[in-house]
Write a protein that holds these residues in place. Structure first.
Motif, mmCIF file in Angstrom:
data_model
loop_
_atom_site.group_PDB
_atom_site.id
_atom_site.type_symbol
_atom_site.label_atom_id
_atom_site.label_comp_id
_atom_site.label_asym_id
_atom_site.label_seq_id
_atom_site.Cartn_x
_atom_site.Cartn_y
_atom_site.Cartn_z
ATOM 1 N N PRO A 21 33.511 74.787 34.368
ATOM 2 C CA PRO A 21 32.625 75.937 34.573
ATOM 3 C C PRO A 21 31.236 75.479 35.002
ATOM 4 C CG PRO A 21 33.820 76.122 32.493
ATOM 5 C CD PRO A 21 34.075 74.748 33.011
ATOM 6 N N PRO A 22 30.558 76.253 35.843
ATOM 7 C CA PRO A 22 29.227 75.849 36.314
ATOM 8 C C PRO A 22 28.246 75.554 35.190
ATOM 9 C CG PRO A 22 30.055 77.705 37.588
ATOM 10 C CD PRO A 22 31.018 77.496 36.474
ATOM 11 N N LYS A 23 28.292 76.347 34.097
ATOM 12 C CA LYS A 23 27.363 76.109 32.988
ATOM 13 C C LYS A 23 27.619 74.755 32.333
ATOM 14 C CE LYS A 23 26.288 80.912 31.765
ATOM 15 N NZ LYS A 23 26.329 81.945 30.686
ATOM 16 N N MET A 24 28.895 74.383 32.218
ATOM 17 C CA MET A 24 29.205 73.090 31.629
ATOM 18 C C MET A 24 28.733 71.959 32.536
ATOM 19 S SD MET A 24 32.881 71.421 30.523
ATOM 20 C CE MET A 24 33.057 72.494 29.094
ATOM 21 N N LEU A 25 28.975 72.099 33.849
ATOM 22 C CA LEU A 25 28.521 71.077 34.780
ATOM 23 C C LEU A 25 27.002 70.937 34.742
ATOM 24 C CD1 LEU A 25 30.792 71.614 37.919
ATOM 25 C CD2 LEU A 25 30.853 69.730 36.280
ATOM 26 N N ALA A 26 26.299 72.072 34.636
ATOM 27 C CA ALA A 26 24.845 72.020 34.570
ATOM 28 C C ALA A 26 24.390 71.288 33.317
ATOM 29 C CB ALA A 26 24.266 73.435 34.606
ATOM 30 N N ARG A 27 25.076 71.534 32.211
ATOM 31 C CA ARG A 27 24.714 70.848 30.969
ATOM 32 C C ARG A 27 24.978 69.351 31.060
ATOM 33 N NH1 ARG A 27 27.325 72.004 24.983
ATOM 34 N NH2 ARG A 27 25.837 70.752 23.791
ATOM 35 N N ILE A 28 26.115 68.985 31.662
ATOM 36 C CA ILE A 28 26.454 67.571 31.825
ATOM 37 C C ILE A 28 25.429 66.885 32.729
ATOM 38 C CG2 ILE A 28 28.141 65.995 32.841
ATOM 39 C CD1 ILE A 28 30.310 67.992 31.887
ATOM 40 N N ARG A 29 25.092 67.544 33.837
ATOM 41 C CA ARG A 29 24.089 66.960 34.740
ATOM 42 C C ARG A 29 22.747 66.776 34.030
ATOM 43 N NH1 ARG A 29 26.496 70.700 38.655
ATOM 44 N NH2 ARG A 29 27.721 69.498 40.164
ATOM 45 N N ALA A 30 22.374 67.734 33.204
ATOM 46 C CA ALA A 30 21.104 67.625 32.492
ATOM 47 C C ALA A 30 21.123 66.450 31.518
ATOM 48 C CB ALA A 30 20.807 68.930 31.754
ATOM 49 N N LEU A 31 22.236 66.277 30.811
ATOM 50 C CA LEU A 31 22.344 65.152 29.882
ATOM 51 C C LEU A 31 22.261 63.820 30.612
ATOM 52 C CD1 LEU A 31 25.213 66.525 27.620
ATOM 53 C CD2 LEU A 31 22.881 66.046 26.881
ATOM 54 N N LEU A 32 22.960 63.708 31.736
ATOM 55 C CA LEU A 32 22.944 62.454 32.485
ATOM 56 C C LEU A 32 21.584 62.204 33.111
ATOM 57 C CD1 LEU A 32 26.476 62.575 34.159
ATOM 58 C CD2 LEU A 32 25.756 61.207 32.203
ATOM 59 N N ALA A 33 20.914 63.255 33.558
ATOM 60 C CA ALA A 33 19.571 63.085 34.122
ATOM 61 C C ALA A 33 18.608 62.534 33.065
ATOM 62 C CB ALA A 33 19.054 64.412 34.658
ATOM 63 N N LYS A 34 18.736 63.015 31.836
ATOM 64 C CA LYS A 34 17.900 62.486 30.762
ATOM 65 C C LYS A 34 18.256 61.036 30.459
ATOM 66 C CE LYS A 34 17.061 66.933 28.476
ATOM 67 N NZ LYS A 34 17.256 67.730 27.236
ATOM 68 N N ALA A 35 19.544 60.716 30.494
ATOM 69 C CA ALA A 35 19.970 59.335 30.251
ATOM 70 C C ALA A 35 19.405 58.391 31.308
ATOM 71 C CB ALA A 35 21.495 59.254 30.229
ATOM 72 N N GLU A 36 19.320 58.887 32.540
ATOM 73 C CA GLU A 36 18.792 58.053 33.626
ATOM 74 C C GLU A 36 17.287 57.849 33.516
ATOM 75 O OE1 GLU A 36 19.993 60.232 37.057
ATOM 76 O OE2 GLU A 36 22.102 60.220 36.449
ATOM 77 N N SER A 37 16.595 58.822 32.968
ATOM 78 C CA SER A 37 15.135 58.776 32.993
ATOM 79 C C SER A 37 14.522 58.119 31.759
ATOM 80 C CB SER A 37 14.567 60.192 33.146
ATOM 81 O OG SER A 37 14.941 61.003 32.041
ATOM 82 N N THR A 38 15.262 58.091 30.642
ATOM 83 C CA THR A 38 14.671 57.558 29.431
ATOM 84 C C THR A 38 14.532 56.037 29.495
ATOM 85 O OG1 THR A 38 14.873 57.407 27.024
ATOM 86 C CG2 THR A 38 16.911 57.331 28.279
ATOM 87 N N GLY A 39 13.503 55.521 28.844
ATOM 88 C CA GLY A 39 13.307 54.077 28.772
ATOM 89 C C GLY A 39 13.902 53.470 27.524
ATOM 90 N N TYR A 40 14.612 54.264 26.715
ATOM 91 C CA TYR A 40 15.186 53.793 25.457
ATOM 92 C C TYR A 40 16.705 53.714 25.570
ATOM 93 C CZ TYR A 40 10.528 55.018 23.834
ATOM 94 O OH TYR A 40 9.167 55.111 23.696
ATOM 95 N N PRO A 41 17.274 52.503 25.509
ATOM 96 C CA PRO A 41 18.728 52.352 25.675
ATOM 97 C C PRO A 41 19.546 53.171 24.690
ATOM 98 C CG PRO A 41 17.637 50.220 25.840
ATOM 99 C CD PRO A 41 16.594 51.198 25.404
ATOM 100 N N ASP A 42 19.094 53.250 23.409
ATOM 101 C CA ASP A 42 19.862 54.007 22.413
ATOM 102 C C ASP A 42 19.925 55.493 22.777
ATOM 103 O OD1 ASP A 42 20.295 51.719 21.017
ATOM 104 O OD2 ASP A 42 18.727 52.063 19.532
ATOM 105 N N GLU A 43 18.813 56.018 23.274
ATOM 106 C CA GLU A 43 18.793 57.420 23.674
ATOM 107 C C GLU A 43 19.688 57.651 24.888
ATOM 108 O OE1 GLU A 43 15.619 60.983 24.817
ATOM 109 O OE2 GLU A 43 14.981 58.891 24.811
ATOM 110 N N ALA A 44 19.634 56.723 25.847
ATOM 111 C CA ALA A 44 20.495 56.839 27.028
ATOM 112 C C ALA A 44 21.958 56.813 26.636
ATOM 113 C CB ALA A 44 20.185 55.710 28.011
ATOM 114 N N GLU A 45 22.290 55.949 25.665
ATOM 115 C CA GLU A 45 23.678 55.864 25.211
ATOM 116 C C GLU A 45 24.136 57.167 24.573
ATOM 117 O OE1 GLU A 45 26.252 53.550 21.770
ATOM 118 O OE2 GLU A 45 24.366 52.696 22.487
#
Length: 337
Positions: A126-150
């Protein structure tokens, strides 16, 4: 004029630089050069479609084999047109026509490739799920903390895996089950082999199969709709995370270091993702889950064999021990458990 340009373009495809210039001159001299270029492009693209090429594949090849301006032209020809492209790029009429001839000649020379099958739209996340997944991955890419990215990446992976399992069970409840489809994903220079290895790792963990076309700059991933979505999203995110880890702390690294880093990164990511997938499947599975997954795996294998009856195995060699160690460390930071 269209027939004249078509004949000139055909000679350019078979000939050399003089023939290319002649075709560009014919196009530039046309009073309605924009319409002539568009119809010429439509003919070439239609022929490419008969040989298995989709529009997005052609745009990617324009940027890979020519330059960014040709890629922009590939995007402009079906819409704004050649005249608008010339204005945007500040090109004279002949230069724009020459770029058009170079692009269409490239398309005309492309080899035949397997025609892809699409996946049923009702299987897609569903589009809402994809949007949520993209948001989570975008945060993982931008954070400087490995534990948070994980943690963010793990949450995204669990969402994708859960939807995949739900889709498998739903398909199994309908007569005939689901049909596997395929998607081409670009594998960009440099270090294409290592990047294709990473894509293959992500595909395997998400119940897909990946076949790398090294000379054409893409891999074809075969699978079901939710799994293909997961592969494309996660592969893109892991590439970004790998690039950030590769450049962190040091400004200059050798080619051997970078390639060894990416090979090690892909190898360790494969193990982590396969473990995560196995854990998700074993978490209180319903009795009909394993037969459903087996049926989907068989559909993926059958589709892969049909599209690629013969394949070869590529081997990559890591030449830098320091790069290998750093790659494993980066994969540990990005692991999905």
């Amino acid at each position: 004029m269209e027939d004249t340009f078509a004949a000139a373009l055909a000679r350019a495809v078979r000939g050399g630089p003089d023939d290319m210039d002649a075709a560009a001159s014919v196009l530039a001299a046309a009073a309605d050069w924009d319409a002539v270029a568009r119809r010429g492009a439509e003919d070439v693209v239609r022929d490419c479609a008969r040989r298995g090429w989709q529009p997005q594949d052609l745009v990617r090849m324009a940027g890979r084999e020519l330059d960014p301006a040709h890629r922009r032209l590939a995007e402009a020809l079906p819409g704004p047109g050649l005249a608008d492209f010339a204005r945007a790029e500040r090109l004279d009429r002949f230069s724009a026509a020459a770029a058009c001839v170079e692009l269409l000649s490239l398309y005309a020379r492309l080899p035949a490739i397997p025609a892809l099958t699409s996946t049923p739209p009702e299987e897609a996340a569903p589009p809402k799920m994809l949007a949520r997944i993209r948001a989570l991955l975008a945060k993982a890419e931008s954070t400087g903390y490995p534990d948070e990215a994980e943690a963010l990446s793990a949450k995204a992976q669990h969402l994708m895996a859960r939807h995949s399992i739900d889709a498998a069970l739903l398909a199994a409840s309908h007569e005939g089950g689901a049909t596997a489809g395929a998607r081409r994903i670009g594998v960009e220079r440099p270090y294409e082999g290592a990047k294709a290895l990473l894509l293959d790792a992500v595909a395997a963990a998400n119940r897909c199969q990946s076949v790398w076309s090294s000379e054409l700059g893409f891999s074809t991933v075969v699978g079901h709709a939710p799994d293909l979505d997961a592969v494309e999203l996660l592969y893109t995110s892991l590439l970004v995370q790998a690039d950030r880890a590769l450049t962190r702390g040091r400004t200059s690294r050798s080619r051997d270091f970078r390639e060894s880093f990416l090979i090690a990164y892909a190898s360790r990511i494969r193990n982590r993702l396969l473990t995560a997938t196995a854990e998700e499947e074993s978490a209180a599975p319903p009795p009909d889950l394993l037969p459903a997954l087996a049926s989907r795996a068989l559909a993926v294998e059958d589709t892969t064999r049909r599209l690629f009856p013969t394949t070869t195995t590529s081997r990559l060699k890591a030449r830098d021990a320091d790069g290998w160690q750093h790659g494993e460390d980066a994969a540990d930071s990005a692991r999905l458990r």
